[in-house]
Design an enzyme around this catalytic site. Structure first.
Site, mmCIF file in Angstrom:
data_model
loop_
_atom_site.group_PDB
_atom_site.id
_atom_site.type_symbol
_atom_site.label_atom_id
_atom_site.label_comp_id
_atom_site.label_asym_id
_atom_site.label_seq_id
_atom_site.Cartn_x
_atom_site.Cartn_y
_atom_site.Cartn_z
ATOM 1 C CD GLU A 1 42.504 -3.124 85.083
ATOM 2 O OE1 GLU A 1 41.306 -3.124 84.715
ATOM 3 O OE2 GLU A 1 43.199 -3.259 84.228
ATOM 4 N NE ARG B 1 54.213 -8.041 81.038
ATOM 5 C CZ ARG B 1 53.494 -7.727 81.938
ATOM 6 N NH1 ARG B 1 53.754 -8.086 83.401
ATOM 7 N NH2 ARG B 1 52.254 -7.053 81.835
ATOM 8 C CE LYS C 1 46.895 -6.695 87.713
ATOM 9 N NZ LYS C 1 46.594 -5.437 87.910
#
Length: 559
Positions: free
Chosen positions: A34, A261, A271
């Site tokens: 994104e 992750r 982020k």
């Protein structure tokens, strides 16, 4: 795929699919960020996974921007992501955007309404949240769930035409409010957002939710394997439900699979939190060399090869792990050792005067550029009567295990002569301002004389004062003092910010690098690896410390 090594579980899934009859020519992967921030080291692992699979299976890989939230997305982030992926050494087959598919997604949503698979809900978000239930208690139906198809179509059309303010209506899929997976309890497909989109401008004021857009984008692009991080595992059921409604048996059906992750110690990889650090001024920007962003690591002097090797080393797993940042630094150090030219620099200088060296004499000595290279090359470094050496390389009185310069003992000046400490000059406060020594005129390195073969216990580096180039040197430490600043949810992660994460000092460097280009990387001998920062100018050289020669952090923690 080579059989010479064991496969990770993602590769095994692909191999099993191929054995079951899936055509290799239909393999296609994607990396779908994104564009709401800069990519970080966690994204680097995902990039290496997807593009690595593309290389191994000779399959195309799409770079797709999941740009469905104009409130947070910007063209700046799109450009930065493309730059980072290219810098890492990968090339995408197609550059795609979820916004490319806004019309198709809308048309499908209309079909959902016509088939009574979706409805417009006019409740507030708070009301919907109350009706959602809990993992152990079922939800309850919206009072608007049984609106007629005609009313839903009219409302959805008016939503698209911008006739309602934000928050007044949403489009929800009609699934099951008692479903054990809460994500299946009539999830939102569209919401109203009167925001300017970086690509579609103001053409749309309703935007698809990620869960709706993601799988359908995969389907439109004919992605074979949609690889996501582990938090999307509960979403897989919804991913498949949406595909069930539109799937054509003559097309490739994407398969979502999840991997864990890999979080990095002494930093954050959210982020949202990285943006907070930028906005609140804790760092200078997204590319601050202390940040875990790819742009920050690039600016610090990390190489794409080292990051790819790091991703390969930590591999792919099914459980989330905290990876010590020292492993990443090891990969950087290992790569730079092969590539970086050696130079001499002094970062904490004290003046050294060779009292018996001829006044005004100047020699240009041979120095190795990089002994790790197959073909050894040399550069010339100037040598004069007055030099700078590191302050820590001299002790007036030293213990037996101190093998650098002291009064009455000898050391070799690297690439030059053997010297002997004779006396010191001090200021009024007792600080040493000059060290006086003598040199053995026959001991020059490489001269072949008997004196040049003489062994002494230490070798130290130096720069000629008359030729030294002054430089600003930025020495970086961990951004956070805690190895897992996200670990304690009761404590604000910023409470662990390291107040000493940046030290700016004045150093002196040999003249061979005075015209070095931005990004040039060097090993400052005996000190570490450094690169020329983008702030550097011909009048003011600026170097960033990339990594030390050894893992000093681990040593400090063990003391």
């Amino acid at each position: 795929m080579s059989e010479s090594r064991s496969l990770n579980f993602i590769e095994q899934i692909i191999e099993d699919d191929l054995k079951a009859g899936f055509a290799k020519t239909n393999l296609r992967f994607r990396f779908p960020p994104e564009p709401n921030g800069y990519l970080h080291v966690g994204h680097a692992s995902s990039i290496c996974l997807n593009f690595g699979l593309g290389i191994d299976y000779q399959a195309p890989v799409n770079l797709r921007f999941d740009d469905t939230n104009p409130a947070k997305e910007e063209q700046e982030y799109v450009d930065a992501i493309k730059r980072d992926v290219s810098w890492l050494g990968f090339q995408w087959d197609k550059e795609c955007y979820a916004s490319d598919y806004f019309q198709e997604l809308y048309d499908w949503a209309v079909e959902f309404i016509k088939k009574d698979k979706a409805y417009v809900d006019s409740q507030s978000s708070e009301e919907m949240a109350k009706q959602k239930g809990t993992p152990t208690t079922p939800g309850t139906n919206s009072p608007f769930r049984n609106r007629s198809v005609e009313e839903n179509l009219e409302l959805f059309t008016q939503m698209k035409e911008g006739k309602f303010p934000e928050g007044t209506h949403v489009l929800r899929a009609k699934i099951d409010m008692t479903h054990p997976n809460m994500l299946m309890r009539d999830p939102i497909m569209y919401r109203i957002l009167h925001k300017h989109h970086h690509r579609t401008a103001n053409d749309w004021c309703i935007y698809p939710m990620y869960d709706w857009a993601h799988g359908e984008s995969d389907y439109l692009e004919q992605i074979s394997h949609s690889l996501c991080t582990l938090e999307f595992l509960p979403h897989r059921e919804l991913y498949d439900w949406f595909l069930d409604q539109i799937f054509d048996v003559n097309k490739v059906r994407p398969k979502q699979r999840e991997f864990a992750r890999r979080n990095l110690s002494h930093t954050v990889v959210s982020k949202r939190k990285l943006l907070q650090l930028v906005q609140e001024g804790h760092v200078t920007g997204w590319d601050d060399p202390r940040m875990s962003t790819i742009s920050g690591m690039r600016r610090r002097g990390y190489t794409p090869e080292s990051i790819r090797n790091f991703a390969k080393t930590i591999g792919i797993a099914k459980r989330t792990n905290l990876i010590d940042v020292s492993l990443l630094e090891f990969c950087v150090r290992e790569d730079l050792n092969k590539k970086a030219p050696r130079i001499m620099a002094v970062l904490d200088p004290v003046k050294l005067v060779i009292t018996n060296y001829p006044e005004g004499q100047e020699e240009w000595l041979d120095a190795e550029n990089n002994p790790e290279e197959e073909t050894l090359t040399y550069r010339k470094v100037p040598f004069t009567k007055e030099l700078y050496i590191e302050r820590e390389d001299f002790q007036e009185e030293a213990h037996k295990k101190f093998f650098r310069l002291t009064l009455g003992t000898e050391v070799r000046l690297k690439n030059a002569y053997i010297i002997k400490g004779e006396s010191v000059v001090k200021d009024a406060e007792g600080n040493i301002t000059e060290i006086h020594c003598t040199y053995d005129v026959d001991s020059k390195s490489g001269s072949g004389t008997e004196a040049s073969q003489r062994k002494v216990k230490g070798t130290i580096h130096w720069v000629s004062i008359a030729h030294a180039v002054e430089a600003e040197v930025r020495v970086y430490d961990r951004l956070f003092t805690h190895e897992n600043p996200d670990g304690d949810k009761e404590v604000d992660f910023k409470a662990y910010l390291n107040p000493n994460s940046l030290q700016v000092i004045k150093g002196y460097i040999e003249p061979s690098v005075k015209d070095a280009a931005v990004g040039s990387q060097f090993q400052f001998q005996r000190l570490g690896y450094f690169c020329v920062d983008q702030d550097s100018t011909t009048e003011n050289l600026v170097f960033n410390k990339t990594v030390g020669l050894r893992d000093t952090w681990a040593k400090l923690q063990s003391e």
